[in-house]
Structures are given as C-alpha cells and as structure tokens.
Design a protein around this motif. Structure first.
Motif, PDB file in Angstrom:
ATOM      1  N   GLN A 340       0.832  -1.204   0.000  1.00  0.00           N
ATOM      2  CA  GLN A 340       0.000   0.000   0.000  1.00  0.00           C
ATOM      3  C   GLN A 340       0.869   1.258   0.000  1.00  0.00           C
ATOM      4  OE1 GLN A 340      -0.458  -2.706   1.798  1.00  0.00           O
ATOM      5  NE2 GLN A 340      -2.622  -3.158   2.154  1.00  0.00           N
ATOM      6  N   ALA A 341       1.898   1.266   0.849  1.00  0.00           N
ATOM      7  CA  ALA A 341       2.788   2.430   0.902  1.00  0.00           C
ATOM      8  C   ALA A 341       3.458   2.670  -0.440  1.00  0.00           C
ATOM      9  CB  ALA A 341       3.836   2.229   2.000  1.00  0.00           C
ATOM     10  N   ALA A 342       3.823   1.587  -1.120  1.00  0.00           N
ATOM     11  CA  ALA A 342       4.455   1.723  -2.435  1.00  0.00           C
ATOM     12  C   ALA A 342       3.498   2.350  -3.445  1.00  0.00           C
ATOM     13  CB  ALA A 342       4.936   0.354  -2.927  1.00  0.00           C
ATOM     14  N   SER A 343       2.199   2.007  -3.333  1.00  0.00           N
ATOM     15  CA  SER A 343       1.231   2.580  -4.270  1.00  0.00           C
ATOM     16  C   SER A 343       1.073   4.080  -4.041  1.00  0.00           C
ATOM     17  CB  SER A 343      -0.121   1.871  -4.138  1.00  0.00           C
ATOM     18  OG  SER A 343      -0.804   2.258  -2.953  1.00  0.00           O
ATOM     19  N   ARG A 346       4.086   5.734  -5.624  1.00  0.00           N
ATOM     20  CA  ARG A 346       3.972   5.821  -7.082  1.00  0.00           C
ATOM     21  C   ARG A 346       2.997   6.911  -7.491  1.00  0.00           C
ATOM     22  NH1 ARG A 346       4.098   0.158  -6.661  1.00  0.00           N
ATOM     23  NH2 ARG A 346       1.810   0.054  -6.771  1.00  0.00           N
ATOM     24  N   ALA A 347       1.883   7.001  -6.780  1.00  0.00           N
ATOM     25  CA  ALA A 347       0.901   8.037  -7.103  1.00  0.00           C
ATOM     26  C   ALA A 347       1.497   9.431  -6.905  1.00  0.00           C
ATOM     27  CB  ALA A 347      -0.349   7.862  -6.242  1.00  0.00           C
ATOM     28  N   ARG A 348       2.268   9.600  -5.844  1.00  0.00           N
ATOM     29  CA  ARG A 348       2.917  10.893  -5.598  1.00  0.00           C
ATOM     30  C   ARG A 348       3.897  11.231  -6.728  1.00  0.00           C
ATOM     31  NH1 ARG A 348       4.218   9.995  -0.824  1.00  0.00           N
ATOM     32  NH2 ARG A 348       2.704  11.298   0.285  1.00  0.00           N
ATOM     33  N   GLN A 349       4.636  10.234  -7.198  1.00  0.00           N
ATOM     34  CA  GLN A 349       5.560  10.457  -8.315  1.00  0.00           C
ATOM     35  C   GLN A 349       4.805  10.893  -9.565  1.00  0.00           C
ATOM     36  OE1 GLN A 349       7.654   6.740  -8.635  1.00  0.00           O
ATOM     37  NE2 GLN A 349       9.109   7.235  -7.021  1.00  0.00           N
ATOM     38  N   GLU A 350       3.644  10.264  -9.822  1.00  0.00           N
ATOM     39  CA  GLU A 350       2.842  10.658 -10.981  1.00  0.00           C
ATOM     40  C   GLU A 350       2.421  12.121 -10.873  1.00  0.00           C
ATOM     41  OE1 GLU A 350       1.550   9.046 -13.771  1.00  0.00           O
ATOM     42  OE2 GLU A 350       2.945   7.407 -13.409  1.00  0.00           O
ATOM     43  N   LEU A 351       1.951  12.517  -9.690  1.00  0.00           N
ATOM     44  CA  LEU A 351       1.483  13.884  -9.502  1.00  0.00           C
ATOM     45  C   LEU A 351       2.597  14.910  -9.652  1.00  0.00           C
ATOM     46  CD1 LEU A 351      -0.926  13.465  -6.467  1.00  0.00           C
ATOM     47  CD2 LEU A 351      -1.566  14.378  -8.692  1.00  0.00           C
TER      48      LEU A 351
END
Length: 474
Positions: A340-343, A346-351
């Motif tokens: 979950q933390a990894a997801s 990844r979402a933060r990197q996308e943003l």
C-alpha cells in the motif's frame, strides 16, 4: 485558426488531408513546427506521428495507403524544419512512443520508415513512459493489456519481420532490451512468453535478453506463458485487459524449458507455472510442464490429480511422481502495509513528475494538496497503510481501493474533475458488477479558480464513502 506570440493553434479539419495541407503550408511559410499545435494543444509532430486519425473516417485501402505515404513525408518535413522529436505531449507521450504503437495492429513499411526518421533525428528511446520495445511488441495502455496480431499462429510473417526491424532500430538507438513497463509487469521477454511466441523469444534471446528474468513478484517467463500471472481474471469492468491465450504457448513453454527455466518455481503468491496453466484451462501447456516436472522428480501426486477429467488424464497418470503429496509452504508475504505504501509513493511520483500535466495550474495544485492531505491519514476510514492509491495524470484522477487492482468487487472511491469545463468535482464509489464498473454513489461539488472546495471538505466526503463501503476492521 488561432494565433499567439508563442504558438499557432489549428482547429479541427474535415479530413486529415486538410490538416496535413495546412501544417505543410505553415511550415513552408517559415513557422517553426514546434509552434504549431492541434486539438488538445498537441505539438504538430506528435499529432502527425499518431496515425489513428488516418483511419478515423473509415477510408478505403487506397486512401489509407496514400495517407500513410503523406504521413511519412510530413514527418520528414517537420523534422527537417527543426521539430524536436523528444517533445512530450503528456507524461512520457512522445512522437516516438506514439509511432511505436503503429506496430501493434498491422505494422507497415511506412511505420518503420517513420520510426527510423525519428531515431535519425535524435529521438531518445529512454525518454518514453514505457519501453518503446515493449510498446512496439504489443504493450497497450490499459493495465495488463498485451496484444499483437503479428505473433498469432497464422500471422503474416512479413508483419513480424517489420516488428523485428523496428526493435533492432530501437536497440541501435540505445533502447534497453531489459526495460520493464512503468507498472513493473513486463519486460520484452515476459511479453513474448505471455503472447506464446517462440519466434519472438528466440529473436530477443539472440540479442542478449535475459530469458530467466522475473518480475518484482517473482513470476518468470514460464508463468507468463502458462496463464493469468497477474490475476486479471475474466473481466475488468468491461475493459479488454483480461488474460487470454495467444500464439502457440506450448511451443513457447517447451522452448523456455529447453533454456533451463524451472517448472517448479513459485512466485510470491505461491503460484507455479503448472498451477497457472491448469487454472487457465491450458491443459496442453500443463501437460508439457508436468512432463518436465516428472523428469526432474518434482511432480506431485496432487498435481496429477488435477488432470482428472481432462483429455490428458491418462497421460498424466502414467508420469512418475515424487513421494510428497503436498506442495511446500508458501513464501512469507511482504509485511502488511508495504504494498500500500508503495502505491502511494507511485501516485505521488505521478502527480509531481516534471512532465505531468500542469493545466489548469490552480486545479493541479489543489489536487496535490488533496493527495498529501489524504496521505496524512486525516480520517480513520482512510488509513494510507491499509488502502491503495492510484493517480491518473491525464484525467487528474485520484482513486482509493482495498485491493491493488481498483477494478474489483470491493470497489473504488474516485475523486475526478470535469476535465472539459473544470467546474465540478465528482467523488464516487464504484464496484465491479459482472462486466461493468457500476457507480453506487456519487457526490458532485462545484468548483472554480475563485471558489475551490476546501481540501478538508473533500477529504471528509472521501472518508465517509470509505467508511460506508470499505468497512476496514479497526
């Protein structure tokens, strides 16, 4: 046509011939190609390299051929007049990446020529969101979707040859033959195994690809040839991302076994190639794996029993088995909360990616602030260590789900703006119902640059929906 000091924005045209003619006129009159933009503010080179519009009005074969030739000629002109082949239209969407998609359905000599023009002009194959080799082979945009008609058993060998030439050109330009797609699901070898293509596997191995590669969850090429490695199941909300049998998986399986891949290997979910093949109904693949396991003294009696009622029941019963009657214990799963933390990371990197959409700026800043607020566990029903996060850049969408794949029966809470008018924010809960992702509840909030909803108010709505539908234990 609208003009400004920095760009020339072209309106839509009745046909692509009209658009091609206007772009050519502007360039020949001295307008720099990178100043010409079309449709969703795409630069001319990216728009021209996308050949989907060549077929949008249902042309006949002769018209398509003329358009393909004109297409290549215009790409050549734009590059000659200084178009930047590495300018991205969106996060990682470059002229090269959209050109590589041409090879998925009916690759043509013109697509190969266009690819070579871009590479000769300096297109960098390491700047695309996904490996351009993966894209040319058949990686599509939906999660888990892999397909290329050129690798079917009855495919035209000339189409496969065009793809091989494209891959060679990409390798010579510096593309990595081992690069994984951005979701960390595939390398070219794993894709070749998924598609059951022994010719593609041989081609990649001859160019130095590691045929023993595994994905981050321990799945090897034998598993990809056998069945549904990633658990895409029978349906994904109506999207065509489901695993399905392609090519000649028996030939691919036998080739991988010849190369020494272990038929008894298990991934993090405890699945072996044999388990995956039987679960997928690939009984002929399962038989090839059972024979390999028997030859190594690793075939279990429990494995043989799974062939009961199949066309291979007698053949499997004749194989030698090991004395053990059960499988070894599964590997210890990762500690709770790690995935979950990894997801969220990844979402933060996308943003925050440098090439992420930044229009409109006011909403992008609001979206980032909302994400960070949600990540800080502002509501007991939104624990970041228990929920998965997903961010879709082009639609500025945030999703929260109990499972890694948000298209599921447990459902997803989505925060999505109206990307046409930017005047509403929709917060909804949807879940998989048969083949559809059905919306169960939706709340619409008004917004504008002057009157944005408060981050706290949106988070409260998200928290209330999460509490109603996810019902996470305390």
């Amino acid at each position: 046509m609208a003009t400004s000091s920095s760009s020339v924005v072209l309106d839509d045209f009745p046909t692509c011939e009209n658009a091609f003619a206007e772009i050519e006129r502007l360039v020949l009159s001295g307008v720099h190609p990178d100043r010409i933009r079309l449709r969703h503010n795409e630069r001319a080179l990216y728009w021209v390299c996308n050949n989907s519009m060549l077929h949008s009005d249902g042309p006949d074969v002769a018209t398509v051929t003329r358009r393909l030739d004109a297409h290549v000629a215009l790409v050549s002109l734009l590059l000659e007049r200084g178009a930047d082949p590495n300018k991205a239209a969106g996060r990682g969407a470059t002229p090269l990446s959209t050109t590589c998609r041409d090879f998925i359905f009916g690759p043509t000599a013109q697509a190969l020529e266009k690819l070579r023009l871009l590479l000769a002009a300096g297109a960098n194959p390491r700047l695309t969101k996904d490996s351009p080799i993966c894209t040319a082979i058949g990686l599509r945009e939906m999660r888990g979707e892999v397909f290329n008609s050129a690798f079917e058993q009855d495919a035209d060998s000339a189409e496969m040859a065009l793809i091989f030439q494209a891959v060679d050109a990409l390798l010579q330009a510096g593309a990595s033959i081992e690069a994984m797609d951005h979701r960390q699901m595939y390398t070219p070898v794993l894709m070749a195994a998924y598609m059951g293509s022994a010719p593609l596997l041989r081609f990649l191995a001859e160019r130095g690809a590691n045929v023993h590669v595994v994905n981050p969850t321990g799945s090897n090429a034998l598993m990809y040839a056998a069945g549904d490695v990633d658990g895409l199941k029978a349906s994904r909300g109506g999207f065509s991302t489901t695993w399905h049998r392609l090519g000649d998986p028996v030939a691919a399986t036998r080739l991988l076994l010849e190369w020494g891949l272990d038929p008894a290997a298990a991934n993090e979910r405890g699945r072996t190639p044999l388990t995956l093949a039987l679960n997928a109904g690939n009984e002929d693949v399962a038989m090839a794996l059972a024979e390999a396991l028997s030859a190594q003294g690793k075939l279990l009696k429990a494995d043989v029993r799974r062939f009961k009622g199949t066309a291979f029941e007698e053949q499997a019963a004749a194989l030698g088995t090991t004395g053990r009657t059960s499988k070894p214990p599964r590997k210890q799963p990762k500690p709770e909360g790690v995935a979950q933390a990894a997801s969220w990371a990844r979402a933060r990197q996308e943003l925050n990616h440098p090439e992420a959409w930044k229009r409109p700026a006011w909403f992008c800043e609001f979206n980032k602030a909302l994400f960070e607020h949600l990540a800080s566990d502002p509501h007991p029903a939104i624990p970041s260590q228990r929920l998965y996060a997903d961010s879709t850049d082009t639609m500025r969408t945030l999703r929260l789900s109990k499972t890694k794949d948000w298209i599921s029966r447990s459902g997803v809470v989505t925060v999505q703006p109206d990307v046409l008018n930017w005047n509403t924010l929709r917060i909804s809960y949807s879940q998989l119902d048969g083949d559809d992702l059905a919306c169960r509840e939706e709340i619409v909030m008004s917004m504008s640059p002057e009157q944005k909803p408060s981050v706290g108010a949106v988070a409260d709505v998200v928290g209330q929906m999460s509490a109603r539908y996810f019902k996470l234990p305390g």
